[in-house]
Design a protein around this motif. Structure first.
Motif, PDB file in Angstrom:
ATOM      1  N   PRO A 187       0.790  -1.223   0.000  1.00 54.38           N
ATOM      2  CA  PRO A 187       0.000   0.000   0.000  1.00 54.38           C
ATOM      3  C   PRO A 187       0.832   1.288   0.000  1.00 54.38           C
ATOM      4  O   PRO A 187       0.393   2.309  -0.508  1.00 54.38           O
ATOM      5  CB  PRO A 187      -0.833  -0.092   1.285  1.00 54.38           C
ATOM      6  CG  PRO A 187      -0.825  -1.531   1.642  1.00 54.38           C
ATOM      7  CD  PRO A 187       0.442  -2.106   1.103  1.00 54.38           C
ATOM      8  N   SER A 188       2.050   1.237   0.534  1.00 50.61           N
ATOM      9  CA  SER A 188       2.878   2.454   0.569  1.00 50.61           C
ATOM     10  C   SER A 188       3.524   2.747  -0.775  1.00 50.61           C
ATOM     11  O   SER A 188       4.045   3.831  -0.990  1.00 50.61           O
ATOM     12  CB  SER A 188       3.964   2.317   1.644  1.00 50.61           C
ATOM     13  OG  SER A 188       4.861   1.283   1.283  1.00 50.61           O
ATOM     14  N   GLY A 189       3.511   1.774  -1.696  1.00 44.94           N
ATOM     15  CA  GLY A 189       4.045   1.989  -3.037  1.00 44.94           C
ATOM     16  C   GLY A 189       5.492   1.597  -3.229  1.00 44.94           C
ATOM     17  O   GLY A 189       5.967   1.534  -4.347  1.00 44.94           O
ATOM     18  N   GLY A 190       6.232   1.323  -2.172  1.00 46.86           N
ATOM     19  CA  GLY A 190       7.633   0.935  -2.303  1.00 46.86           C
ATOM     20  C   GLY A 190       7.782  -0.503  -2.778  1.00 46.86           C
ATOM     21  O   GLY A 190       6.946  -1.348  -2.503  1.00 46.86           O
ATOM     22  N   VAL A 191       8.867  -0.767  -3.508  1.00 46.03           N
ATOM     23  CA  VAL A 191       9.143  -2.121  -3.997  1.00 46.03           C
ATOM     24  C   VAL A 191       9.999  -2.856  -2.970  1.00 46.03           C
ATOM     25  O   VAL A 191      11.125  -2.451  -2.691  1.00 46.03           O
ATOM     26  CB  VAL A 191       9.864  -2.089  -5.363  1.00 46.03           C
ATOM     27  CG1 VAL A 191      10.155  -3.508  -5.844  1.00 46.03           C
ATOM     28  CG2 VAL A 191       9.039  -1.336  -6.393  1.00 46.03           C
ATOM     29  N   SER A 192       9.461  -3.929  -2.413  1.00 49.22           N
ATOM     30  CA  SER A 192      10.157  -4.735  -1.407  1.00 49.22           C
ATOM     31  C   SER A 192      10.558  -6.067  -2.013  1.00 49.22           C
ATOM     32  O   SER A 192       9.878  -6.596  -2.889  1.00 49.22           O
ATOM     33  CB  SER A 192       9.244  -4.961  -0.203  1.00 49.22           C
ATOM     34  OG  SER A 192       8.850  -3.721   0.361  1.00 49.22           O
ATOM     35  N   GLY A 193      11.665  -6.630  -1.532  1.00 49.55           N
ATOM     36  CA  GLY A 193      12.158  -7.902  -2.037  1.00 49.55           C
ATOM     37  C   GLY A 193      11.559  -9.085  -1.297  1.00 49.55           C
ATOM     38  O   GLY A 193      11.240  -8.991  -0.108  1.00 49.55           O
ATOM     39  N   LEU A 194      11.403 -10.202  -2.009  1.00 48.40           N
ATOM     40  CA  LEU A 194      10.874 -11.439  -1.445  1.00 48.40           C
ATOM     41  C   LEU A 194      11.838 -12.580  -1.765  1.00 48.40           C
ATOM     42  O   LEU A 194      12.377 -12.645  -2.872  1.00 48.40           O
ATOM     43  CB  LEU A 194       9.509 -11.779  -2.064  1.00 48.40           C
ATOM     44  CG  LEU A 194       8.384 -10.770  -1.886  1.00 48.40           C
ATOM     45  CD1 LEU A 194       7.180 -11.169  -2.729  1.00 48.40           C
ATOM     46  CD2 LEU A 194       8.010 -10.649  -0.423  1.00 48.40           C
ATOM     47  N   ARG A 195      12.026 -13.488  -0.800  1.00 49.91           N
ATOM     48  CA  ARG A 195      12.888 -14.658  -1.018  1.00 49.91           C
ATOM     49  C   ARG A 195      12.446 -15.756  -0.064  1.00 49.91           C
ATOM     50  O   ARG A 195      12.220 -15.509   1.111  1.00 49.91           O
ATOM     51  CB  ARG A 195      14.335 -14.302  -0.755  1.00 49.91           C
ATOM     52  CG  ARG A 195      15.298 -15.428  -1.077  1.00 49.91           C
ATOM     53  CD  ARG A 195      16.731 -14.998  -1.116  1.00 49.91           C
ATOM     54  NE  ARG A 195      17.019 -13.941  -2.060  1.00 49.91           N
ATOM     55  CZ  ARG A 195      17.205 -14.099  -3.380  1.00 49.91           C
ATOM     56  NH1 ARG A 195      17.110 -15.299  -3.888  1.00 49.91           N
ATOM     57  NH2 ARG A 195      17.479 -13.086  -4.153  1.00 49.91           N
ATOM     58  N   GLY A 196      12.310 -16.981  -0.582  1.00 48.90           N
ATOM     59  CA  GLY A 196      11.929 -18.071   0.304  1.00 48.90           C
ATOM     60  C   GLY A 196      11.749 -19.375  -0.425  1.00 48.90           C
ATOM     61  O   GLY A 196      12.232 -19.566  -1.543  1.00 48.90           O
ATOM     62  N   THR A 197      11.012 -20.296   0.218  1.00 45.91           N
ATOM     63  CA  THR A 197      10.776 -21.630  -0.316  1.00 45.91           C
ATOM     64  C   THR A 197       9.338 -22.036  -0.043  1.00 45.91           C
ATOM     65  O   THR A 197       8.640 -21.410   0.763  1.00 45.91           O
ATOM     66  CB  THR A 197      11.707 -22.676   0.327  1.00 45.91           C
ATOM     67  OG1 THR A 197      11.511 -22.654   1.745  1.00 45.91           O
ATOM     68  CG2 THR A 197      13.171 -22.406   0.005  1.00 45.91           C
ATOM     69  N   ARG A 198       8.924 -23.119  -0.711  1.00 52.45           N
ATOM     70  CA  ARG A 198       7.582 -23.654  -0.485  1.00 52.45           C
ATOM     71  C   ARG A 198       7.667 -24.836   0.452  1.00 52.45           C
ATOM     72  O   ARG A 198       8.585 -25.655   0.380  1.00 52.45           O
ATOM     73  CB  ARG A 198       6.951 -24.098  -1.801  1.00 52.45           C
ATOM     74  CG  ARG A 198       5.574 -24.718  -1.605  1.00 52.45           C
ATOM     75  CD  ARG A 198       4.815 -24.831  -2.897  1.00 52.45           C
ATOM     76  NE  ARG A 198       5.338 -25.813  -3.807  1.00 52.45           N
ATOM     77  CZ  ARG A 198       4.865 -27.058  -3.936  1.00 52.45           C
ATOM     78  NH1 ARG A 198       3.881 -27.489  -3.171  1.00 52.45           N
ATOM     79  NH2 ARG A 198       5.401 -27.881  -4.817  1.00 52.45           N
ATOM     80  N   SER A 199       6.686 -24.921   1.349  1.00 51.58           N
ATOM     81  CA  SER A 199       6.539 -26.064   2.234  1.00 51.58           C
ATOM     82  C   SER A 199       5.081 -26.505   2.136  1.00 51.58           C
ATOM     83  O   SER A 199       4.188 -25.789   2.596  1.00 51.58           O
ATOM     84  CB  SER A 199       6.891 -25.673   3.660  1.00 51.58           C
ATOM     85  OG  SER A 199       6.665 -26.750   4.535  1.00 51.58           O
ATOM     86  N   GLY A 200       4.833 -27.632   1.497  1.00 44.70           N
ATOM     87  CA  GLY A 200       3.456 -28.088   1.311  1.00 44.70           C
ATOM     88  C   GLY A 200       2.683 -27.103   0.454  1.00 44.70           C
ATOM     89  O   GLY A 200       3.094 -26.780  -0.659  1.00 44.70           O
ATOM     90  N   ASP A 201       1.588 -26.586   0.974  1.00 43.69           N
ATOM     91  CA  ASP A 201       0.735 -25.650   0.245  1.00 43.69           C
ATOM     92  C   ASP A 201       1.034 -24.194   0.571  1.00 43.69           C
ATOM     93  O   ASP A 201       0.209 -23.319   0.314  1.00 43.69           O
ATOM     94  CB  ASP A 201      -0.737 -25.944   0.542  1.00 43.69           C
ATOM     95  CG  ASP A 201      -1.224 -27.200  -0.176  1.00 43.69           C
ATOM     96  OD1 ASP A 201      -0.599 -27.586  -1.185  1.00 43.69           O
ATOM     97  OD2 ASP A 201      -2.229 -27.788   0.263  1.00 43.69           O
ATOM     98  N   ALA A 202       2.188 -23.910   1.151  1.00 45.98           N
ATOM     99  CA  ALA A 202       2.516 -22.537   1.538  1.00 45.98           C
ATOM    100  C   ALA A 202       3.875 -22.112   0.989  1.00 45.98           C
ATOM    101  O   ALA A 202       4.850 -22.860   1.064  1.00 45.98           O
ATOM    102  CB  ALA A 202       2.519 -22.399   3.060  1.00 45.98           C
ATOM    103  N   ILE A 203       3.908 -20.910   0.436  1.00 48.60           N
ATOM    104  CA  ILE A 203       5.166 -20.286   0.046  1.00 48.60           C
ATOM    105  C   ILE A 203       5.546 -19.374   1.203  1.00 48.60           C
ATOM    106  O   ILE A 203       4.808 -18.437   1.530  1.00 48.60           O
ATOM    107  CB  ILE A 203       5.028 -19.472  -1.257  1.00 48.60           C
ATOM    108  CG1 ILE A 203       4.504 -20.344  -2.402  1.00 48.60           C
ATOM    109  CG2 ILE A 203       6.376 -18.853  -1.628  1.00 48.60           C
ATOM    110  CD1 ILE A 203       4.104 -19.554  -3.632  1.00 48.60           C
TER     111      ILE A 203
END
Length: 169
Positions: free
Chosen positions: A100-116
């Motif tokens: 909502p603030s408009g800034g671009v944030s980074g994402l990094r991770g893995t999937r476990s079952g049905d969740a990223i």
């Protein structure tokens, strides 16, 4: 010679596991595609009162990439665009999130079952730092949940700062 065969077997096992992970991610991402409607809440800070939200998202999946674009409305008159673009390479998910603030944030991770499960690196300091976590979870074939958790700088406790429950249209 025995150690070489063992090393070759381990290498083959790693290759099979990594290859299988690649093959499994595209169908999972495709299961998240569609038009989604729902709501939930968000907090501007870990200590603020929650704001009720009503949201609509269009999610597209193409191979090993997922794009989510949506609008969330809170307090009846405030509407904000929200989006995420995520790609998977092997078992590693990465991408960006525009909140909502408009800034671009980074994402990094893995999937476990049905969740990223994603680590968020905010575009600016929020709640005393630039770190939080986000989970995009397939609850069932027609429901997803997107939840963000951040640490309260005063108490050190983890606080849910957004929680959206969406249903496929």
């Amino acid at each position: 010679m025995k150690c070489c065969r063992h090393a070759a077997a381990v290498a083959a096992l790693i290759w099979l596991v990594t290859g299988a992970a690649d093959a499994d991610e595209a169908p999972f991402l495709q299961s998240l595609a569609g038009d989604w409607t729902g709501g939930g809440m968000m907090k501007r800070t870990t200590s603020s009162s929650p704001i009720n939200l009503s949201c609509n998202f269009k999610t597209e999946a193409s191979g090993e990439a997922l794009s989510m674009k949506g609008m969330c409305r809170g307090m009846i008159v405030i509407t904000r665009a929200v989006s995420a673009n995520i790609k998977v390479s092997g078992i590693q998910y990465s991408g960006n999130y525009i909140g909502p603030s408009g800034g671009v944030s980074g994402l990094r991770g893995t999937r476990s079952g049905d969740a990223i499960n994603l680590a968020v690196h905010w575009s600016k300091v929020i709640n005393g730092d630039r770190s939080a976590s986000m989970t995009i979870q397939r609850v069932d074939a027609n429901a997803i949940r997107i939840r963000t958790v951040d640490m309260d700088p005063a108490s050190g406790q983890q606080v849910v700062t957004s929680d959206l429950n969406l249903r496929r249209n």
